[in-house]
Design a protein around this motif. Structure first.
Motif, PDB file in Angstrom:
ATOM      1  N   GLY A  45      32.463  30.494  77.486  1.00 22.78           N
ATOM      2  CA  GLY A  45      33.875  30.246  77.204  1.00 22.78           C
ATOM      3  C   GLY A  45      34.074  28.827  76.715  1.00 22.78           C
ATOM      4  O   GLY A  45      33.285  27.931  77.023  1.00 22.78           O
ATOM      5  N   PHE A 100      37.484  27.936  74.378  1.00 16.77           N
ATOM      6  CA  PHE A 100      38.935  27.887  74.140  1.00 16.77           C
ATOM      7  C   PHE A 100      39.396  26.598  73.482  1.00 16.77           C
ATOM      8  O   PHE A 100      40.509  26.130  73.733  1.00 16.77           O
ATOM      9  CB  PHE A 100      39.688  28.141  75.454  1.00 16.77           C
ATOM     10  CG  PHE A 100      39.153  29.304  76.232  1.00 16.77           C
ATOM     11  CD1 PHE A 100      39.253  30.591  75.715  1.00 16.77           C
ATOM     12  CD2 PHE A 100      38.491  29.125  77.430  1.00 16.77           C
ATOM     13  CE1 PHE A 100      38.722  31.667  76.392  1.00 16.77           C
ATOM     14  CE2 PHE A 100      37.948  30.201  78.108  1.00 16.77           C
ATOM     15  CZ  PHE A 100      38.064  31.476  77.589  1.00 16.77           C
ATOM     16  N   HIS A 138      31.227  32.096  71.523  1.00 15.06           N
ATOM     17  CA  HIS A 138      31.220  31.587  72.887  1.00 15.06           C
ATOM     18  C   HIS A 138      31.957  32.541  73.807  1.00 15.06           C
ATOM     19  O   HIS A 138      32.710  32.148  74.666  1.00 15.06           O
ATOM     20  CB  HIS A 138      31.796  30.172  72.962  1.00 15.06           C
ATOM     21  CG  HIS A 138      33.055  29.977  72.161  1.00 15.06           C
ATOM     22  ND1 HIS A 138      33.057  29.734  70.809  1.00 15.06           N
ATOM     23  CD2 HIS A 138      34.352  29.977  72.519  1.00 15.06           C
ATOM     24  CE1 HIS A 138      34.304  29.601  70.391  1.00 15.06           C
ATOM     25  NE2 HIS A 138      35.101  29.755  71.402  1.00 15.06           N
ATOM     26  N   GLY A 139      31.701  33.830  73.561  1.00 14.29           N
ATOM     27  CA  GLY A 139      32.296  34.855  74.409  1.00 14.29           C
ATOM     28  C   GLY A 139      33.101  35.876  73.629  1.00 14.29           C
ATOM     29  O   GLY A 139      33.514  36.875  74.178  1.00 14.29           O
ATOM     30  N   ARG A 191      32.039  37.819  71.281  1.00 12.64           N
ATOM     31  CA  ARG A 191      31.197  38.928  70.818  1.00 12.64           C
ATOM     32  C   ARG A 191      31.142  39.019  69.297  1.00 12.64           C
ATOM     33  O   ARG A 191      31.321  40.087  68.702  1.00 12.64           O
ATOM     34  CB  ARG A 191      31.683  40.270  71.402  1.00 12.64           C
ATOM     35  CG  ARG A 191      31.748  40.336  72.909  1.00 12.64           C
ATOM     36  CD  ARG A 191      30.396  40.231  73.599  1.00 12.64           C
ATOM     37  NE  ARG A 191      29.309  41.009  73.021  1.00 12.64           N
ATOM     38  CZ  ARG A 191      29.070  42.289  73.270  1.00 12.64           C
ATOM     39  NH1 ARG A 191      29.847  42.955  74.097  1.00 12.64           N
ATOM     40  NH2 ARG A 191      28.056  42.926  72.712  1.00 12.64           N
ATOM     41  N   GLU A 198      37.630  47.215  70.078  1.00 14.18           N
ATOM     42  CA  GLU A 198      37.509  46.878  71.496  1.00 14.18           C
ATOM     43  C   GLU A 198      37.436  45.366  71.693  1.00 14.18           C
ATOM     44  O   GLU A 198      37.958  44.839  72.677  1.00 14.18           O
ATOM     45  CB  GLU A 198      36.346  47.618  72.174  1.00 14.18           C
ATOM     46  CG  GLU A 198      34.949  47.186  71.800  1.00 14.18           C
ATOM     47  CD  GLU A 198      34.381  47.903  70.573  1.00 14.18           C
ATOM     48  OE1 GLU A 198      35.172  48.382  69.732  1.00 14.18           O
ATOM     49  OE2 GLU A 198      33.139  47.974  70.449  1.00 14.18           O
ATOM     50  N   ARG A 252      40.986  44.046  71.219  1.00 10.60           N
ATOM     51  CA  ARG A 252      41.765  44.302  72.438  1.00 10.60           C
ATOM     52  C   ARG A 252      41.433  43.280  73.528  1.00 10.60           C
ATOM     53  O   ARG A 252      42.312  42.755  74.207  1.00 10.60           O
ATOM     54  CB  ARG A 252      41.482  45.723  72.960  1.00 10.60           C
ATOM     55  CG  ARG A 252      42.545  46.195  73.915  1.00 10.60           C
ATOM     56  CD  ARG A 252      42.189  47.391  74.770  1.00 10.60           C
ATOM     57  NE  ARG A 252      42.653  47.116  76.125  1.00 10.60           N
ATOM     58  CZ  ARG A 252      43.927  47.204  76.521  1.00 10.60           C
ATOM     59  NH1 ARG A 252      44.852  47.600  75.682  1.00 10.60           N
ATOM     60  NH2 ARG A 252      44.269  46.898  77.747  1.00 10.60           N
ATOM     61  N   GLY A 253      40.154  42.982  73.670  1.00 10.61           N
ATOM     62  CA  GLY A 253      39.720  41.983  74.653  1.00 10.61           C
ATOM     63  C   GLY A 253      40.271  40.604  74.338  1.00 10.61           C
ATOM     64  O   GLY A 253      40.708  39.873  75.236  1.00 10.61           O
ATOM     65  N   GLN A 254      40.269  40.250  73.054  1.00  9.02           N
ATOM     66  CA  GLN A 254      40.815  38.958  72.660  1.00  9.02           C
ATOM     67  C   GLN A 254      42.306  38.880  73.002  1.00  9.02           C
ATOM     68  O   GLN A 254      42.790  37.860  73.489  1.00  9.02           O
ATOM     69  CB  GLN A 254      40.639  38.748  71.147  1.00  9.02           C
ATOM     70  CG  GLN A 254      39.231  38.358  70.757  1.00  9.02           C
ATOM     71  CD  GLN A 254      38.882  36.958  71.237  1.00  9.02           C
ATOM     72  OE1 GLN A 254      39.539  35.991  70.893  1.00  9.02           O
ATOM     73  NE2 GLN A 254      37.862  36.853  72.047  1.00  9.02           N
ATOM     74  N   SER A 299      44.051  40.718  75.231  1.00 14.03           N
ATOM     75  CA  SER A 299      44.304  40.737  76.681  1.00 14.03           C
ATOM     76  C   SER A 299      44.033  39.365  77.284  1.00 14.03           C
ATOM     77  O   SER A 299      44.841  38.827  78.046  1.00 14.03           O
ATOM     78  CB  SER A 299      43.405  41.775  77.367  1.00 14.03           C
ATOM     79  OG  SER A 299      43.619  43.038  76.805  1.00 14.03           O
ATOM     80  N   GLY A 300      42.878  38.797  76.959  1.00 16.01           N
ATOM     81  CA  GLY A 300      42.520  37.490  77.508  1.00 16.01           C
ATOM     82  C   GLY A 300      43.498  36.410  77.081  1.00 16.01           C
ATOM     83  O   GLY A 300      43.868  35.527  77.863  1.00 16.01           O
ATOM     84  N   ALA A 326      46.708  36.655  79.082  1.00 16.65           N
ATOM     85  CA  ALA A 326      46.556  36.040  80.409  1.00 16.65           C
ATOM     86  C   ALA A 326      46.754  34.527  80.300  1.00 16.65           C
ATOM     87  O   ALA A 326      47.400  33.905  81.153  1.00 16.65           O
ATOM     88  CB  ALA A 326      45.178  36.360  80.982  1.00 16.65           C
ATOM     89  N   GLN A 327      46.212  33.929  79.255  1.00 19.14           N
ATOM     90  CA  GLN A 327      46.381  32.490  79.093  1.00 19.14           C
ATOM     91  C   GLN A 327      47.827  32.136  78.749  1.00 19.14           C
ATOM     92  O   GLN A 327      48.335  31.096  79.172  1.00 19.14           O
ATOM     93  CB  GLN A 327      45.412  31.968  78.030  1.00 19.14           C
ATOM     94  CG  GLN A 327      43.968  32.032  78.539  1.00 19.14           C
ATOM     95  CD  GLN A 327      42.946  31.534  77.534  1.00 19.14           C
ATOM     96  OE1 GLN A 327      43.128  31.652  76.334  1.00 19.14           O
ATOM     97  NE2 GLN A 327      41.857  30.976  78.033  1.00 19.14           N
ATOM     98  N   GLU A 364      49.029  44.739  83.600  1.00 21.08           N
ATOM     99  CA  GLU A 364      48.244  45.502  82.624  1.00 21.08           C
ATOM    100  C   GLU A 364      48.880  45.209  81.254  1.00 21.08           C
ATOM    101  O   GLU A 364      50.075  44.952  81.169  1.00 21.08           O
ATOM    102  CB  GLU A 364      48.333  47.003  82.913  1.00 21.08           C
ATOM    103  CG  GLU A 364      48.014  47.382  84.354  1.00 21.08           C
ATOM    104  CD  GLU A 364      46.518  47.506  84.640  1.00 21.08           C
ATOM    105  OE1 GLU A 364      45.761  47.816  83.705  1.00 21.08           O
ATOM    106  OE2 GLU A 364      46.112  47.283  85.798  1.00 21.08           O
ATOM    107  N   TYR A 365      48.068  45.229  80.209  1.00 21.40           N
ATOM    108  CA  TYR A 365      48.583  44.839  78.887  1.00 21.40           C
ATOM    109  C   TYR A 365      48.703  46.054  77.971  1.00 21.40           C
ATOM    110  O   TYR A 365      47.942  47.003  78.082  1.00 21.40           O
ATOM    111  CB  TYR A 365      47.646  43.836  78.228  1.00 21.40           C
ATOM    112  CG  TYR A 365      47.238  42.719  79.154  1.00 21.40           C
ATOM    113  CD1 TYR A 365      48.104  41.670  79.437  1.00 21.40           C
ATOM    114  CD2 TYR A 365      45.996  42.723  79.773  1.00 21.40           C
ATOM    115  CE1 TYR A 365      47.736  40.660  80.308  1.00 21.40           C
ATOM    116  CE2 TYR A 365      45.619  41.715  80.645  1.00 21.40           C
ATOM    117  CZ  TYR A 365      46.494  40.693  80.916  1.00 21.40           C
ATOM    118  OH  TYR A 365      46.124  39.692  81.777  1.00 21.40           O
TER     119      TYR A 365
END
Lengths: 170, 673
Positions: B216, B218, B438-439, B441, B566, B569-571, B573-574, B577-578, B614-615
């Motif tokens: 990670g 950021f 750096h995370g 993918r 996928e 979606r991960g990007q 969601s994360g 959260a931030q 949940e997003y």
């Protein structure tokens, strides 16, 4: 520096080592045993990247002395897979995108392992509560919750008994 | 690069996992004061041993005047708490920390400048400067303000936020035969190489920078830091490898945080809600030295301050100012969330003033054609997208639940493109990118694009970690750019390989290519801009203790063609959260006399699983005009979520929200009355 002798079982292997009494468990695992899958993220028991199982219970190894593990049994992330066969929780994390950078993952998987054995039918809210001592900065957690839910459906209780037995140092 | 299968089994190779023979551990002794005069130092390596100044490399970094640059180790004065003053080496971390206790630093404390808005008019921190403003920036053209029917003003602040990747910063440096080799957790090996070359006065050819698995970043790990230069210097000086791993406390005091930007904004409109003018004054808390992103941020925030809206008149004055804090740097979004928070909060305020639905004010002020804003931002056709978003996000249906809504332009770091190298050898394809994963993918889109470009099975395609000896140049992974520009570099390299193969062999065959091999380097250059649009909708509940629970947290983004749904979606969601973290919990806080109040990751407010919802992630898969069809995505959620959540809280509590984080005590106090 005061030197002490400890005997611990890590991933079902017995180690006898002479250590400095102030050595932290996480450094013992990472530096002395070379098991670098357990990580250090915050040094203050907050992030949970260093979570391992000590006699079957999760501890944050950055704030446990190695001495406190004397005579006990430790399971780390490296102890979960059987040879090339990954543990169902590891498979579920791959399947459900439960990781991005992967730095928190070992801790998440260890806490998940404890949770699933304790409560195989945990709801999403219960999973969230259980992993709230483990920080992830990449995923926003929902895919980790997905992963743990999937794993709990795929774990075979009898198979898990073996690991627990090992942890009890039988 | 460790595969995801290796990482999930604890077999990753992060920088702290690297052990070299004879390796020493470095511990850094830091200033305990935000400002002071150094009266004496005894022990350790100091400025006298290494009289060097930092270089500015990486995302948005600007050099500034020579005398504004940060010394690698403090010289005569300290200007922020945590500033490196001396360093020691020990055979392990325990010994290094013991030795650091023996170094004595005597500092005479001086009154620090902690408030950026006061800093503008205060006596300069540096005696050689006229003021604390290190470079005034103006954008657009000033205009007369008489004759507008409606005028509103607001004052907003996004406080500083630590990047807090779970893996802290770290480096291993080794020096042998005039050659420096470093292993590092980074977003850009080439930025690190360039920076080390400048600070150490070493030719770039004698430096090799290798990326370790990176846990990670950021924005944190794109640039150079004092500790990196120090570790490299000490490896050279002692002839033995040096490792330095940041503690979380060091991260919170001495690595570059983002945000730290406030603004005074005025909107001029007519009574039907049409906005006719915007004026802004932006203040960026740049920290104690140049070399960070303060100057860039001032200009970049200013440029985006009309948002996606067609506003004829706009004028912004932006001031990066010095304070006695660690230098400001990029944090996911890096100027984009700040600018949009300012304009979007104003839009909601205008709607309240005119008793209109905020979404209708947004609709009135958007158009269906592309245009360049008076502040210089390219805005894509916005109205149709906005209408789509309102419908897909169910805004009208959810109206009873008092949703907050956000609309923004994502301005990715499109220029100057990116590099890639594809090497086919021994029936396998190795790929290097100038921007280091750096995370996120990147390996997935690389497999997809090589498969599409060359017809080679995905399983044979392996993304490599950054290594300056394997890729001759590169930019970096930041600014929502990697799939877009890195993807194009991979696409172009595939094209060249295929053309060369056909020119030589007549017809193309992937199997024959795998046997024959190839090696191609490409710097694909992005021309113009590749801006895209996004919307967020958030609903929430606030309990009688002032605690906020986010209920619906939804996104509708134009990401172009999602090369890997996928991962996108991960990007998202994360990032959401931030965005929630910045809005509700996260802050780097100091006392008025400059002591750091947020010294653990929990104090700094990184959100935990039970605090987050949940997003809902919805994508508009509209191809861009790039051959790959991709657009940016990574920073969108950190732009839209704070805006939508702030409004949702305002709707539920009636408390006017002007800053992030929204402190619980603010909600509690106001709700009691």
């Amino acid at each position: 520096m005061s030197v002490n002798k400890i005997k611990v079982t890590v991933n079902n292997k017995v180690f006898e080592e002479e250590i400095d009494s102030r050595l932290l468990l996480v450094d013992f695992i990472r530096e002395n045993l070379g098991l670098t899958g357990t990580h250090v993220g915050c040094d203050t028991t907050n992030c949970g990247a260093c979570t391992v199982l000590l006699d079957g219970k999760p501890v944050k190894s950055c704030t446990v002395f190695a001495l406190q593990a004397n005579g006990k049994s430790i399971t780390t992330i490296e102890g979960l897979s059987h040879g090339k066969e990954m543990h169902p929780i590891q498979k579920a994390f791959l399947d459900k995108n439960g990781l991005q950078c992967g730095y928190c993952t070992a801790g998440m998987i260890m806490i998940a392992h404890w949770l699933i054995r304790k409560n195989p039918e945990a709801t999403r809210d219960e999973i969230r509560e259980a992993i709230s001592g483990n920080l992830c900065r990449c995923t926003g957690y929902d895919s980790i919750v997905d992963s743990i839910q999937e794993a709990s459906q795929n774990m075979i209780p009898e198979e898990e008994e073996d690991i627990t037995a090992g942890q009890r140092g039988r | 690069m460790s595969t995801i299968e290796e990482i999930v089994q604890g077999k990753g190779k992060f920088v702290d996992d690297i052990v070299l023979p004879g390796m020493q551990h470095m511990s850094v002794i830091r200033s305990n004061y935000s400002r002071g005069k150094i009266l004496g130092i005894s022990g350790g390596y100091t400025f006298k041993d290494f009289p060097a100044y930092m270089s500015s490399v990486g995302e948005g970094a600007s050099e500034g005047e020579k005398n504004m640059r940060e010394p690698v180790l403090a010289d005569k004065y300290v200007n922020y708490i945590g500033e490196p003053v001396a360093a020691v080496l020990g055979k392990n971390r325990y010994e290094a920390e013991d030795l650091s206790e023996k170094v004595e630093i005597e500092i005479e404390p001086l009154t620090p400048m902690m408030d950026p808005e006061k800093s503008i008019d205060a006596p300069p921190v540096y005696p050689y400067m006229k003021s604390n403003i290190y470079k005034k920036v103006t954008l657009g053209r000033d205009f007369r303000t008489d004759g507008f029917e409606v005028e509103i003003e607001g004052h907003f602040n996004n406080r500083r936020v630590a990047t807090n990747p779970i893996e802290p910063r770290g480096i291993v440096a080794a020096y042998e035969d005039n050659q420096l080799t470093v292993w590092i957790s980074t977003q850009s090996v080439h930025s690190i190489k360039e920076g080390l070359s400048e600070v150490l006065s070493m030719p770039e050819d004698n430096i090799r920078v290798i990326q370790a698995d990176t846990g990670g970043a950021f924005g944190l790990k794109g640039g150079l830091y004092s500790e990196y230069a120090l570790a490299a210097f000490l490896a050279k000086k002692t002839g033995k490898p040096v490792k330095w791993i940041e503690s979380r406390r060091e991260h919170l005091m001495a690595s570059r945080p983002g945000r730290g930007t406030s603004a005074f904004v005025k909107l001029y409109a007519n009574r039907s809600g049409r906005i006719l003018g915007m004026k802004g004054k932006v203040i960026v808390d740049s920290g104690a030295y140049s070399g960070g992103s303060g100057e860039f941020a001032a200009r970049f925030v200013g440029m985006q301050m009309t948002g996606p809206y067609k506003i004829e008149n706009a004028y912004v004055e932006a001031y990066p100012v010095f304070t006695n804090k660690v230098v400001q740097g990029p944090y996911r979004g890096a100027g984009r969330p700040e600018a949009h928070f300012f304009i979007e909060r104003m839009i909601d305020m205008l709607a309240d003033k005119l008793k209109m639905d905020p979404v209708d004010v947004r609709l009135i002020n958007t158009v269906n054609s592309e245009f360049k804003s008076p502040l210089g931002m390219d805005v894509p056709p916005a109205k149709e997208f906005l209408e789509e978003a309102i419908s897909k996000l169910n805004y009208r249906k959810l109206y009873k639940e008092k949703p907050g809504f956000a609309f923004f332009v994502l301005v990715p770091a499109f220029q100057p493109g990116e590099t890639a190298r594809i090497k086919i050898e021994n029936n396998e394809v190795k790929v290097w990118l100038g921007g280091n994963t750096h995370g996120q993918r990147h390996d997935i889109f690389v497999k997809t694009l090589v498969n599409e470009g060359l017809g080679i099975n995905r399983d044979l395609v392996h993304l490599q970690l950054g290594d300056t000896s394997m890729l001759k140049s590169g930019i970096g992974s930041w600014g929502s750019r990697s799939a877009m520009v890195g993807g194009m570099a991979v696409h172009e390299a595939c094209k060249k390989i295929k053309q060369a193969f056909i020119a030589k062999n007549g017809i193309y065959s992937a199997d024959a290519l795998l046997k024959e091999g190839a090696d191609e380097f490409v710097h694909w250059r992005g021309e113009g801009t590749m801006n895209s649009l996004g919307c967020n909708l958030v609903t929430c509940e606030v309990n009688d203790r002032g605690q906020v629970k986010v209920k619906e947290c939804a996104a509708y983004y134009d990401v172009g063609r999602a090369l890997s749904p996928e991962v996108v979606r991960g990007q998202v969601s994360g990032g959401m959260a931030q965005g929630i973290g910045q809005t509700l919990y996260e802050e780097i806080m100091y006392s008025d006399d400059g002591q750091l109040l947020t010294a653990s990751i929990a104090d700094a407010g990184v959100p935990i699983a039970s605090q987050l919802p949940e997003y809902k992630v919805l994508l508009s898969n509209t191809r861009s005009n790039l051959a790959t069809g991709a657009k940016g995505v990574g920073e969108s959620p950190t732009i839209g979520v704070p805006i939508a959540l702030s409004r949702a809280i305002e709707n539920v509590t009636g408390v006017k929200i002007t800053e992030t984080p929204i402190r619980q005590e603010l909600l509690l106090r106001s709700m009691k009355h």
